[in-house]
Design a protein around this motif. Structure first.
Motif, PDB file in Angstrom:
ATOM      1  N   GLN A  39       0.831  -1.206   0.000  1.00 41.20           N
ATOM      2  CA  GLN A  39       0.000   0.000   0.000  1.00 41.20           C
ATOM      3  C   GLN A  39       0.864   1.254   0.000  1.00 41.20           C
ATOM      4  N   VAL A  40       1.973   1.227   0.734  1.00 38.56           N
ATOM      5  CA  VAL A  40       2.901   2.364   0.733  1.00 38.56           C
ATOM      6  C   VAL A  40       3.466   2.559  -0.669  1.00 38.56           C
ATOM      7  N   GLN A  41       3.871   1.460  -1.306  1.00 36.95           N
ATOM      8  CA  GLN A  41       4.419   1.549  -2.664  1.00 36.95           C
ATOM      9  C   GLN A  41       3.387   2.113  -3.627  1.00 36.95           C
ATOM     10  N   LEU A  42       2.150   1.660  -3.508  1.00 39.83           N
ATOM     11  CA  LEU A  42       1.084   2.147  -4.383  1.00 39.83           C
ATOM     12  C   LEU A  42       0.933   3.664  -4.231  1.00 39.83           C
ATOM     13  N   VAL A  53      -5.703   1.846 -12.295  1.00 46.50           N
ATOM     14  CA  VAL A  53      -5.203   0.658 -11.602  1.00 46.50           C
ATOM     15  C   VAL A  53      -4.180  -0.061 -12.481  1.00 46.50           C
ATOM     16  N   SER A  54      -4.441  -0.137 -13.780  1.00 44.97           N
ATOM     17  CA  SER A  54      -3.497  -0.805 -14.686  1.00 44.97           C
ATOM     18  C   SER A  54      -2.133  -0.129 -14.658  1.00 44.97           C
ATOM     19  N   GLU A  55      -2.123   1.185 -14.670  1.00 39.32           N
ATOM     20  CA  GLU A  55      -0.854   1.921 -14.633  1.00 39.32           C
ATOM     21  C   GLU A  55      -0.177   1.755 -13.281  1.00 39.32           C
ATOM     22  N   THR A  66      -3.395  -7.554  -7.789  1.00 38.39           N
ATOM     23  CA  THR A  66      -2.712  -7.130  -6.564  1.00 38.39           C
ATOM     24  C   THR A  66      -2.886  -5.631  -6.347  1.00 38.39           C
ATOM     25  N   ALA A  67      -2.726  -4.854  -7.416  1.00 37.60           N
ATOM     26  CA  ALA A  67      -2.905  -3.402  -7.306  1.00 37.60           C
ATOM     27  C   ALA A  67      -4.353  -3.074  -6.945  1.00 37.60           C
ATOM     28  N   HIS A  68      -5.303  -3.767  -7.582  1.00 40.36           N
ATOM     29  CA  HIS A  68      -6.718  -3.516  -7.306  1.00 40.36           C
ATOM     30  C   HIS A  68      -7.052  -3.822  -5.845  1.00 40.36           C
ATOM     31  N   HIS A  72      -8.463  -1.153  -3.219  1.00 37.88           N
ATOM     32  CA  HIS A  72      -9.726  -1.401  -2.513  1.00 37.88           C
ATOM     33  C   HIS A  72      -9.551  -1.185  -0.999  1.00 37.88           C
ATOM     34  N   GLN A  73      -8.461  -1.692  -0.441  1.00 36.68           N
ATOM     35  CA  GLN A  73      -8.203  -1.537   0.990  1.00 36.68           C
ATOM     36  C   GLN A  73      -7.982  -0.073   1.362  1.00 36.68           C
ATOM     37  N   LEU A  74      -7.279   0.666   0.523  1.00 31.28           N
ATOM     38  CA  LEU A  74      -7.009   2.079   0.807  1.00 31.28           C
ATOM     39  C   LEU A  74      -8.241   2.949   0.594  1.00 31.28           C
TER      40      LEU A  74
END
Length: 149
Positions: A39-42, A53-55, A66-68, A72-74
């Motif tokens: 999440q920090v990396q995102l 999300v794709s980018e 994984t990104a999605h 969703h959590q954030l």
């Protein structure tokens, strides 16, 4: 007993974990909601105006799923929001909420302090050289035949 030299990916991974643990501790001390390293990396690769999300997945080097999941959590935590993409009716942009912006500023300040602590521990010259080496363009990964020789 001979000492085995650790390889560069291992050293880089340990350095990354050192920074992540310092950031996590600083955010916890400030009373912030804990977030995972993913999440920090995102949040660190998110554009100010929003990113698909794709980018995000491409920038993070993870699957779209994984990104999605991290998005969703954030979103559930109130740190990110999804908004329509003005360039594409079929896509949505992910961007920080006001709360996410506040947390992002706090995290950036914590990371600056962590970098200052690193410089105090290993010396400003080494810390500066490390930053310069990591910021230098490395080019594409070596071809398989050039890595063996």
């Amino acid at each position: 007993m001979p000492t085995t030299q650790r390889d560069l990916p291992q050293l880089l991974g340990e350095a990354r974990r050192w920074c992540e643990e310092g950031l996590s501790a600083a955010m916890a001390a400030a009373g912030e909601t804990p977030v995972s390293p993913t999440q920090v990396q995102l949040c660190s690769v998110l554009d100010e105006e929003g990113t698909t999300v794709s980018e995000l997945a491409r920038r993070m080097g993870v699957t779209r799923q994984t990104a999605h999941q991290a998005v969703h959590q954030l979103v559930a935590a109130g740190i990110l929001e999804q908004v329509p993409d003005p360039a594409s009716a079929r896509q949505r942009l992910i961007r920080r909420t006001a709360e996410g912006e506040r947390a992002h500023r706090l995290a950036k300040a914590a990371l600056a302090r962590i970098e200052e602590q690193l410089a105090a521990r290993i010396g400003a010259d080494l810390a500066g050289a490390l930053r310069a080496a990591l910021e230098a363009p490395w080019g594409p990964p070596p071809a398989p035949d050039s890595a063996a020789g």
